[in-house]
Design a protein around this motif. Structure first.
Motif, PDB file in Angstrom:
ATOM      1  N   GLY A 102       0.820  -1.211   0.000  1.00 24.28           N
ATOM      2  CA  GLY A 102       0.000   0.000   0.000  1.00 24.28           C
ATOM      3  C   GLY A 102       0.854   1.262   0.000  1.00 24.28           C
ATOM      4  N   THR A 103       1.956   1.232   0.755  1.00 22.47           N
ATOM      5  CA  THR A 103       2.866   2.391   0.796  1.00 22.47           C
ATOM      6  C   THR A 103       3.517   2.578  -0.574  1.00 22.47           C
ATOM      7  N   TYR A 104       3.920   1.456  -1.161  1.00 24.44           N
ATOM      8  CA  TYR A 104       4.526   1.496  -2.498  1.00 24.44           C
ATOM      9  C   TYR A 104       3.541   2.106  -3.493  1.00 24.44           C
ATOM     10  N   ALA A 105       2.297   1.624  -3.447  1.00 25.59           N
ATOM     11  CA  ALA A 105       1.282   2.112  -4.390  1.00 25.59           C
ATOM     12  C   ALA A 105       1.023   3.608  -4.178  1.00 25.59           C
ATOM     13  N   PHE A 106       1.015   4.052  -2.913  1.00 30.77           N
ATOM     14  CA  PHE A 106       0.799   5.470  -2.627  1.00 30.77           C
ATOM     15  C   PHE A 106       1.923   6.322  -3.218  1.00 30.77           C
ATOM     16  N   LEU A 107       3.172   5.912  -2.948  1.00 26.51           N
ATOM     17  CA  LEU A 107       4.311   6.708  -3.427  1.00 26.51           C
ATOM     18  C   LEU A 107       4.414   6.662  -4.953  1.00 26.51           C
ATOM     19  N   LYS A 108       4.112   5.503  -5.517  1.00 25.83           N
ATOM     20  CA  LYS A 108       4.302   5.339  -6.962  1.00 25.83           C
ATOM     21  C   LYS A 108       3.149   5.932  -7.768  1.00 25.83           C
ATOM     22  N   ASN A 109       1.913   5.717  -7.311  1.00 26.46           N
ATOM     23  CA  ASN A 109       0.750   6.057  -8.142  1.00 26.46           C
ATOM     24  C   ASN A 109      -0.009   7.293  -7.674  1.00 26.46           C
ATOM     25  N   PHE A 110      -0.008   7.565  -6.373  1.00 22.22           N
ATOM     26  CA  PHE A 110      -0.849   8.646  -5.863  1.00 22.22           C
ATOM     27  C   PHE A 110      -0.058   9.932  -5.649  1.00 22.22           C
ATOM     28  N   ALA A 111       1.087   9.813  -4.971  1.00 20.09           N
ATOM     29  CA  ALA A 111       1.871  11.012  -4.653  1.00 20.09           C
ATOM     30  C   ALA A 111       2.257  11.827  -5.909  1.00 20.09           C
TER      31      ALA A 111
END
Ligand SMILES: *Cc1c(COP(=O)(O)O)cnc(C)c1O
Length: 401
Positions: A110-119
């Motif tokens: 989830g952290t990876y997805a946040f940094l990669k796709n959302f941030a």
């Protein structure tokens, strides 16, 4: 003197309003003021000890936060509705548009997805690196970098971050070192090693009964005040607030964390040694064969061991699935994501908790399809557990009998 996190928790006493041995649960979303002036001051953040509205703070949440700050040795802490509800506000508080994060590439999906796709939607960019290679980490730092992000023990590959070395790097480049310590509560105290912010998903070991989600941010008073600021605080404005009832129940579970961690670690160490001597590819930070065994040892609060998480590689996804189904049938644990339960939990990370990571990248970071991640339970008789696990492995030709 050695840092004693469990003593710090135990020494904090809170009493209920009728002298109860547990603090009373604050069952209100809003609070009255005797004077209008105090209400104004509270909004301005200048009325210590006054409560305003429970999205901002509440007595039950403050008790839990104080206990977790004592555990991590930070000035203070704030609890949140989930682990992701702690991670995302910290990153958004510390970074603005144009800023840059250097992150370990092996982190929670989830952290990876946040940094990669959302941030990136907020124009916050991230470079993902092998966190165990300090020179690679340093090379990724740019003039826009604000945050260095890692997990003490990474999910799911159990890579160990050298927090002291990373803290020195952070100091040299004036970055904030943010460490997710979810896999190693009590065992490692990142703030004592120089981390600026320590985060936990309370959902896992700290609560330990798989009945709620929760999170915490441990850091300086200044950071926590900023996060709660009514004008521009990410916790206050994004609203991932923990409910008081939950804060009260997590605080009670925290009281037994030290005993549970010792048992998780003892059982995991036992199984890891057995699996390894059976010739199965086993990753556990407590094994001398682990590439970062010495790094973990250099950071450890010894009595809590190397934690409850281990992985084995059984060669293929089909075999991994068959083994997990058979272990569940034999009542050795549950085929489920998450960790820190009394019962052993197992899952194949490539198809579950790390499925946010593209297959190509999974391969590159060594996340193979036959990998099974175990959160080892509190089994009273781990020798019996092992002998039944061994029978399952023999039945599936994973072990040559
Ligand atoms: C589970 C987990 C999270 C996310 O926590 P939630 O409580 O599920 O939001 C973050 N980091 C790690 C290492 C985790 O295991």
């Amino acid at each position: 003197m050695a840092f004693k996190p469990a003593n710090n928790i135990q020494d904090l006493q809170y009493f209920g309003e009728f002298g109860g041995v547990n603090p009373s649960i604050s069952d209100s979303s809003t609070y009255t003021f005797l004077s209008a002036k105090t209400m104004f001051d509270t909004f301005e953040g200048n009325a210590d000890g006054c409560y305003l509205y429970s999205r901002h703070s509440s007595p039950s949440n403050l008790y839990l936060g104080e206990a977790l700050a004592a555990m991590e040795g930070t000035e203070t802490a704030t609890v949140t509705a989930s682990g992701m509800g702690a991670i995302t506000p910290v990153i958004m508080q510390l970074c603005g548009a144009g800023d840059h994060v250097v992150s370990s590439r092996t982190i929670y999906g989830g952290t990876y997805a946040f940094l990669k796709n959302f941030a990136p939607k907020l124009n916050i960019q991230t470079t993902f690196v092998d966190i165990t290679k300090i020179e690679v980490v340093e090379a990724a730092i740019t003039k826009n970098t604000k945050v260095l992000y890692c997990e003490t023990v990474s999910n799911p590959l159990l890579e160990v971050a050298d927090i002291k070395a990373l803290a020195e790097l952070a100091k040299k480049h004036q970055l904030q070192l943010v460490v997710d310590n979810t896999f190693s509560p009590l065992s490692v105290s990142p703030a004592k090693l120089g981390a600026h912010v320590v985060i936990h998903s309370l959902t896992k070991f700290i609560n330990g009964s798989s009945d709620t989600v929760g999170g915490v941010i441990c850091g300086t008073q200044e950071l926590i005040d900023n996060l709660r600021n009514v004008n521009d605080g990410a916790c206050m404005l994004l609203g991932s607030t923990m409910d008081s009832l939950r804060a009260a129940s997590i605080l009670k579970n925290l009281r037994t964390l030290h005993i549970r961690m010792q048992q998780h670690s003892k059982n995991a160490m036992f199984l890891a040694e057995k699996f390894e001597s059976d010739g199965i590819k086993t990753v556990y930070p407590g094994l001398a064969s682990h590439p970062s065994h010495n790094t973990f040892k250099s950071m450890i609060n010894e009595q809590y061991g190397f934690g409850g998480m281990l992985t084995i590689d059984v060669g293929s996804l089909d075999k991994a699935n068959a083994l997990m189904e058979m272990m569940q049938e034999k009542n050795l644990g549950y085929l489920a994501v998450s960790l820190g339960f009394y019962k052993t939990l197992f899952s194949a990370p490539g198809t579950s908790t790390s499925s946010e990571i593209p297959e190509e990248e999974q391969k590159e970071m060594g996340l193979s399809s036959g990998l099974i991640r175990f959160s080892i339970g509190l089994d009273a008789d781990i020798e019996r557990t092992y002998s039944i696990m061994r029978q399952c492995m023999e039945a599936l030709n994973i072990l040559s009998a």
